[in-house]
Design an enzyme around this catalytic site. Structure first.
Site, PDB file in Angstrom:
ATOM      1  CG  ASP A 164      -1.409   0.975   0.873  1.00 13.78           C
ATOM      2  OD1 ASP A 164      -1.657   2.024   0.582  1.00 13.78           O
ATOM      3  OD2 ASP A 164      -2.781   1.249   2.431  1.00 13.78           O
ATOM      4  CD  GLU A 180     -11.680   6.568 -27.794  1.00 15.66           C
ATOM      5  OE1 GLU A 180     -10.942   5.774 -27.159  1.00 15.66           O
ATOM      6  OE2 GLU A 180     -11.800   7.872 -26.318  1.00 15.66           O
ATOM      7  CG  ASP A 210      -8.569  10.959 -21.392  1.00 17.95           C
ATOM      8  OD1 ASP A 210      -7.697  10.201 -21.171  1.00 17.95           O
ATOM      9  OD2 ASP A 210      -8.991   9.948 -22.641  1.00 17.95           O
ATOM     10  CG  HIS A 236      -2.855   9.803 -26.993  1.00 10.81           C
ATOM     11  ND1 HIS A 236      -2.460   8.866 -26.717  1.00 10.81           N
ATOM     12  CD2 HIS A 236      -4.631   9.531 -26.366  1.00 10.81           C
ATOM     13  CE1 HIS A 236      -2.495   8.791 -25.386  1.00 10.81           C
ATOM     14  NE2 HIS A 236      -3.593   8.213 -25.222  1.00 10.81           N
ATOM     15  CE  LYS A 241     -13.508   8.639 -23.733  1.00 13.29           C
ATOM     16  NZ  LYS A 241     -11.981   7.481 -24.379  1.00 13.29           N
TER      17      LYS A 241
END
Ligand code: BG6
Length: 559
Positions: free
Chosen positions: A156, A278, A297, A302, A407
């Protein structure tokens, strides 16, 4: 509080959760130099040599071009933080399996998964068998042998327990890869734990999954924290797009052919489009995604990386610094998007209920609610971004780069379109058909291909008719090989110590410098993202963005 913020109040090793740091962990040892890799700085060497010769000491991008013939990589202990997480199960373990099956791992190489779960090796293998096996392509004959390489250690990051157990299972003689498939809020604390437990050897590397921070300041903080333990050449900031076949092929296309390079500039190129669409929605990642949004994101990493590979100058060599130096120059040349330009040149969207490929799907807020994310019904997070960028340098002055990603779009399609200028003068009479300017379409996925749209004469003995027709290089048809997942090549590049296809610290931070003002401007207006029905190409405003310039988005159904 975003999941990658440096909130240290909730311990967890699984990706997309936050965690507590132990304030006692302040060890700052001197960074090690990476072993098994080329030198960190460029050697002073003669510029000229036999054509095609690599400079000694510099690691070429395609060090693995002879995989198989060259035999396996060095013996490795592959340590995965977030070993029970989605990324490990969907990508990392299947990719390691594929490379193992290809004979690229030595018999003594091992995978040590870490998580907070109390699992012994047998229980972990069972978990992998059920969750990772569905993501494996082709023959499974080697699967049992691969499972035999796996073990599990309960640690942990929020506590000092378990790190000694990890020490016991690792072998000092091997390359050690620490893969941090956990939230970036943990990167610093995990590195400090590793250091405090004496686990960082000269042959260690650390792999950082994106997102690297949520703005410039947090990215710098993470880089500082990690840099206090690992030398820059030991740090592998992964952007899996750089491991995709067609993305690498972009460099070959540009720099192993004389045909294109003379045309690759503002004199002949009208504009460039980069689309990463996507069809999936936010799925189970609502908590993470709702704090990130499409700009963080996808665009900051990218899409910006794809832009760099398209726009960069030819690197002098194919080694880690030459390539990354050229990408940084592109990032530094990106015209800042700030003030009114943000409203004029960017569009944010959010999907609503609709149908993707004939199947009814729900909207973003419903998906968020289903994934248990807080504040789901009123989210203003963007799931779509379109923007117009400009690269202010000699080569690209005046050539717009249109970027879009989203998306729940009509289909999964990633492509780069180089739109050439029209012919300067037509010799053909009216009525024979319009002369369409050439287009080079580099399809990254699916159906990896390169298509050059040319004008041709319609066959037949009658009057002259012109028609656009494609020259098509389909990778599946031409090479007839399984297309490897991007992680397969990148994971072994880490073992080899070759960071060329990974992001250097200055690249990540320069990309944030360009992206952050857009985020700020959006936050300042407080405008809601434009809605678009799932299964479409995004909001109408994205079409208007490009049509204002007298251009259109390239869509799949076109030639
Ligand atoms: C990841 C993003 O980096 O890339 C995801 O976090 C996205 O949101 C994914 O779905 C897309 O990758 P690929 O390889 O499927 O295009």
């Amino acid at each position: 509080m975003p999941p990658w913020s440096l909130d240290r109040s909730r311990p967890s090793l699984s990706r997309e959760r936050t965690l507590t740091a132990d304030p006692a962990l302040t060890t700052t040892p001197a960074p090690h130099a990476v072993a098994d890799a080329g030198p960190a700085t460029r050697p002073a060497e003669p510029r000229r040599g036999r054509p095609g010769a690599q400079r000694s000491g510099a690691t070429p991008v395609w060090a693995a071009a002879t995989d198989g013939a060259a035999g396996p990589v060095a013996p490795v202990d592959f340590v995965v933080f977030g070993g029970t997480g989605d990324l490990a199960m969907r990508k990392l373990l299947p990719s390691l399996f594929h490379r193992d099956r290809d004979g690229m791992l030595t018999a003594d190489s091992r995978v040590v998964a870490l998580s907070r779960d109390p699992l012994d090796a047998a229980a972990y293998r069972e978990l992998v068998d059920s969750r990772a096996r569905p993501h494996v392509a082709g023959e499974l004959d080697h699967w049992a042998a691969f499972l035999g390489r796996l073990s599990h250690v309960q640690v942990d990051a929020g506590s000092a327990d378990g790190w000694g157990d990890l020490h016991d299972v690792l072998d000092d003689g091997r390359v050690r890869v620490f893969y941090l498939a956990c939230p970036p809020s943990l990167f610093g604390v995990v590195c400090r734990r590793l250091s405090a437990a004496g686990l960082v050897t000269p042959r260690s590397r650390v792999v950082l999954e994106k997102p690297l921070g949520w703005d410039l300041a947090s990215a710098r903080e993470i880089n500082d924290d990690v840099g206090a333990v690992f030398a820059e050449e030991q740090v592998f900031r992964i952007d899996h797009y750089l491991g995709k076949e067609t993305v690498q092929n972009l460099m070959v296309l540009r720099f192993a052919n004389t045909l294109l390079e003379p045309l690759w500039n503002s004199r002949y190129v009208d504009s460039v489009q980069i689309t990463v669409a996507e069809s999936v929605g936010v799925g189970t990642r609502g908590d993470y995604y709702d704090h990130a949004g499409a700009l963080r994101d996808m665009v900051q990493n990218h899409l910006v990386q794809l832009l760099c590979l398209c726009a960069m100058e030819p690197p002098t060599h194919l080694d880690r610094d030459s390539v990354r130096d050229e990408k940084v120059k592109v990032l530094q040349s990106l015209r800042p998007l700030a003030g009114d330009d943000v409203a004029r040149y960017t569009v944010r969207g959010q999907y609503r209920a609709g149908a993707v490929e004939g199947v009814a799907v729900s909207g973003y807020c419903e998906d968020l609610a289903a994934s248990g994310a807080a504040g789901a019904t009123r989210s203003r997070t963007e799931t779509f971004v379109a923007l117009r960028a400009e690269v202010d340098n000699w080569r690209w002055a005046g050539v717009p780069f249109y970027l879009r990603t989203g998306k729940r779009m009509a289909s999964k399609t990633s492509e780069i379109v180089i739109q050439f200028r029209p012919v300067p003068h037509s010799i053909f009479p009216a009525g024979v058909g319009a002369i369409e300017p050439n287009r080079l379409v580099i399809r990254l996925q699916p159906d990896e291909s390169v298509r050059l749209h040319m004008m041709a004469k319609e066959p037949g003995p009658g009057g002259l008719q012109l028609r656009p027709a494609p020259l098509n290089l389909s990778f599946a048809e031409t090479f007839r090989r399984r297309s490897a997942d991007a992680y397969e090549r990148l994971l072994l590049d880490v073992v080899r110590g070759n960071p060329t296809l990974f992001m250097r610290r200055d690249e990540v931070e320069t990309a944030w410098e360009w992206t952050e003002p857009v985020l700020r401007a959006w936050a300042a207006t407080g405008d809601a993202p434009k809605p678009y029905p799932a299964g479409t190409t995004g909001p109408a405003a994205a079409i208007a963005l490009i049509e204002r310039d007298g251009r259109t988005w390239h869509e799949e159904h076109e030639l």
